[in-house]
Design a protein around this motif. Structure first.
Motif, short mmCIF file in Angstrom:
data_model
loop_
_atom_site.label_atom_id
_atom_site.label_comp_id
_atom_site.label_asym_id
_atom_site.label_seq_id
_atom_site.Cartn_x
_atom_site.Cartn_y
_atom_site.Cartn_z
N ASP A 169 1.36 -12.51 -1.99
CA ASP A 169 1.74 -13.90 -2.22
C ASP A 169 1.56 -14.68 -0.93
N PRO A 170 1.01 -15.92 -0.99
CA PRO A 170 0.85 -16.71 0.23
C PRO A 170 2.16 -16.96 0.98
N HIS A 171 3.29 -16.84 0.27
CA HIS A 171 4.60 -17.05 0.89
C HIS A 171 5.18 -15.76 1.45
N GLU A 172 4.28 -14.84 1.81
CA GLU A 172 4.64 -13.59 2.49
C GLU A 172 5.39 -12.60 1.60
N GLY A 173 5.11 -12.70 0.31
CA GLY A 173 5.66 -11.72 -0.62
C GLY A 173 4.55 -10.84 -1.15
N GLY A 174 4.92 -9.86 -1.94
CA GLY A 174 3.92 -8.97 -2.51
C GLY A 174 4.49 -8.23 -3.70
N GLU A 175 3.59 -7.63 -4.48
CA GLU A 175 4.01 -6.92 -5.67
C GLU A 175 3.03 -5.78 -5.95
N THR A 176 3.57 -4.62 -6.27
CA THR A 176 2.77 -3.47 -6.70
C THR A 176 3.19 -3.10 -8.11
N ARG A 177 2.23 -3.11 -9.01
CA ARG A 177 2.51 -2.74 -10.39
C ARG A 177 1.99 -1.31 -10.63
N MET A 178 2.86 -0.48 -11.18
CA MET A 178 2.46 0.89 -11.49
C MET A 178 3.25 1.39 -12.68
N ARG A 179 2.73 2.40 -13.32
CA ARG A 179 3.42 3.05 -14.43
C ARG A 179 3.63 4.52 -14.08
N GLY A 180 4.86 4.99 -14.30
CA GLY A 180 5.17 6.38 -13.98
C GLY A 180 5.57 6.54 -12.54
N GLY A 181 5.45 7.77 -12.06
CA GLY A 181 5.85 8.06 -10.69
C GLY A 181 7.32 8.42 -10.61
N PHE A 207 0.84 -1.21 0.00
CA PHE A 207 0.00 0.00 0.00
C PHE A 207 0.87 1.25 0.00
N SER A 208 1.97 1.23 0.76
CA SER A 208 2.86 2.39 0.82
C SER A 208 3.49 2.67 -0.54
N HIS A 209 3.88 1.59 -1.25
CA HIS A 209 4.38 1.78 -2.62
C HIS A 209 3.32 2.46 -3.48
N ALA A 210 2.08 1.92 -3.41
CA ALA A 210 1.01 2.42 -4.26
C ALA A 210 0.66 3.87 -3.93
N LEU A 211 0.60 4.19 -2.64
CA LEU A 211 0.27 5.56 -2.23
C LEU A 211 1.35 6.53 -2.69
N ALA A 212 2.62 6.13 -2.54
CA ALA A 212 3.71 6.99 -3.01
C ALA A 212 3.63 7.17 -4.52
N GLY A 213 3.21 6.11 -5.22
CA GLY A 213 3.04 6.21 -6.66
C GLY A 213 1.96 7.22 -7.03
N LYS A 214 0.81 7.14 -6.37
CA LYS A 214 -0.28 8.07 -6.65
C LYS A 214 0.13 9.50 -6.33
N MET A 215 0.91 9.68 -5.26
CA MET A 215 1.35 11.02 -4.87
C MET A 215 2.35 11.61 -5.87
N THR A 216 2.97 10.74 -6.67
CA THR A 216 3.93 11.22 -7.68
C THR A 216 3.40 10.98 -9.09
N CYS A 217 2.06 10.93 -9.17
CA CYS A 217 1.36 10.89 -10.48
C CYS A 217 1.55 9.59 -11.24
N ALA A 218 1.77 8.49 -10.56
CA ALA A 218 1.85 7.19 -11.22
C ALA A 218 0.45 6.61 -11.40
N LYS A 219 0.31 5.71 -12.33
CA LYS A 219 -0.93 4.95 -12.50
C LYS A 219 -0.74 3.59 -11.84
N VAL A 220 -1.41 3.37 -10.72
CA VAL A 220 -1.29 2.11 -10.00
C VAL A 220 -2.20 1.07 -10.68
N GLU A 221 -1.59 0.00 -11.16
CA GLU A 221 -2.35 -1.02 -11.90
C GLU A 221 -2.88 -2.11 -10.98
N SER A 222 -2.06 -2.54 -10.02
CA SER A 222 -2.53 -3.63 -9.15
C SER A 222 -1.62 -3.80 -7.94
N ILE A 223 -2.20 -4.40 -6.91
CA ILE A 223 -1.46 -4.88 -5.75
C ILE A 223 -1.74 -6.37 -5.64
#
Length: 267
Positions: free
Chosen positions: A89-101, A70-86
């Motif tokens: 992962d069940p193995h305690e990983g995660g991924e944030t996809r965004m364009r720009g920022g 969420f912090s990645h995504a919020l920082a992206g939105k604050m810097t004009c990125a387009k957040v595509e998805s969060i």
């Protein structure tokens, strides 16, 4: 200067110093909160590294991963990125996809943002009304995360379960224990950020870590160097959260209960 003015200045200075000292010295209620925070820290550290027992805090691990993303995504939105998805992962990983920022903001935002959120939760964990307000903010965070992770079933299950847990604590004994679950999530988020930084950037260098990408883009320091910088900032957030909690929330248990009854009461 007249002697009486000097005496008055010294007296005033002494009173200010005493007030400042009394603000930073925890009262009985705050000492209990600090002890509980220490117990949480030790318990999480033990449970984290014992494979069988680590499942007892598994949902909270995933929650902290969610706050990281969420912090990645919020920082992206604050810097004009387009957040595509969060995605979690069940193995305690995660991924944030965004364009720009702005990468200088979005890359460290995961570690530092989740530790900053944790510090805010820790501070609010010293007071019941502050914990209630914090829950309202968390609700907004959860809704935004669900929007960005609308195609990820694990995120939905996790957030709905956590929301149910928090609502349950809100109603148990009129919210008296709500601040302790908020405190736990705060400690968990801060510790996860610290250990994640150590694991990903200091003890072993992952080419895909945020610090490695940051070092490749901006240089100045190697990945481990940026990891150390972020680690110190995260530990600082943890300490500041405790200090703010002690200075800002001096009410005892009875005063907190009375104030809580006037803010979205459950009775």
């Amino acid at each position: 200067m007249p002697a009486f003015l000097i005496d008055e200045a010294l007296r005033w200075t002494g009173e200010v110093a005493k007030r400042e000292e009394s603000q930073i010295v925890p009262n009985e209620t705050q000492r209990i909160t600090l002890i509980i925070a220490c117990i949480y820290t030790v318990a999480i550290a033990i449970l984290w590294h014992i494979p069988i027992l680590s499942w007892t805090i598994y949902p909270f691990k995933l929650l902290t991963v969610g706050l990281h993303e969420f912090s990645h995504a919020l920082a992206g939105k604050m810097t004009c990125a387009k957040v595509e998805s969060i995605r979690l992962d069940p193995h305690e990983g995660g991924e944030t996809r965004m364009r720009g920022g702005i990468s200088a903001v979005t890359l460290p935002a995961g570690y530092l943002g989740s530790s900053l959120i944790g510090a805010a939760l820790i501070a609010c964990g010293f007071n019941t009304v502050a914990s209630k307000i914090c829950c309202l903010v968390l609700a907004a965070v959860f809704l935004l995360t669900l929007f960005w992770a609308r195609r990820d079933w694990l995120t939905w299950v996790l957030i709905l379960c956590m929301a149910g847990l928090i609502v349950g604590f809100w109603f148990i004994n009129h919210g008296v224990y709500l601040r302790f679950i908020i405190l736990f999530i705060g400690v968990m988020s801060c510790l996860y950020s610290v250990w994640d930084i150590i694991d990903d950037t200091i003890s072993r260098k992952l080419a895909t870590s945020d610090a490695s990408q940051f070092a490749d883009l901006f240089g100045c320091l190697p990945a481990r160097g940026w990891g150390v910088v972020w680690l110190l900032i995260s530990v600082g957030f943890f300490a500041v959260g405790l200090i703010i909690g002690i200075v800002a929330f001096k009410d005892n248990e009875h005063e907190q209960l009375e104030a809580s009854d006037k803010f979205i009461p459950t009775r």
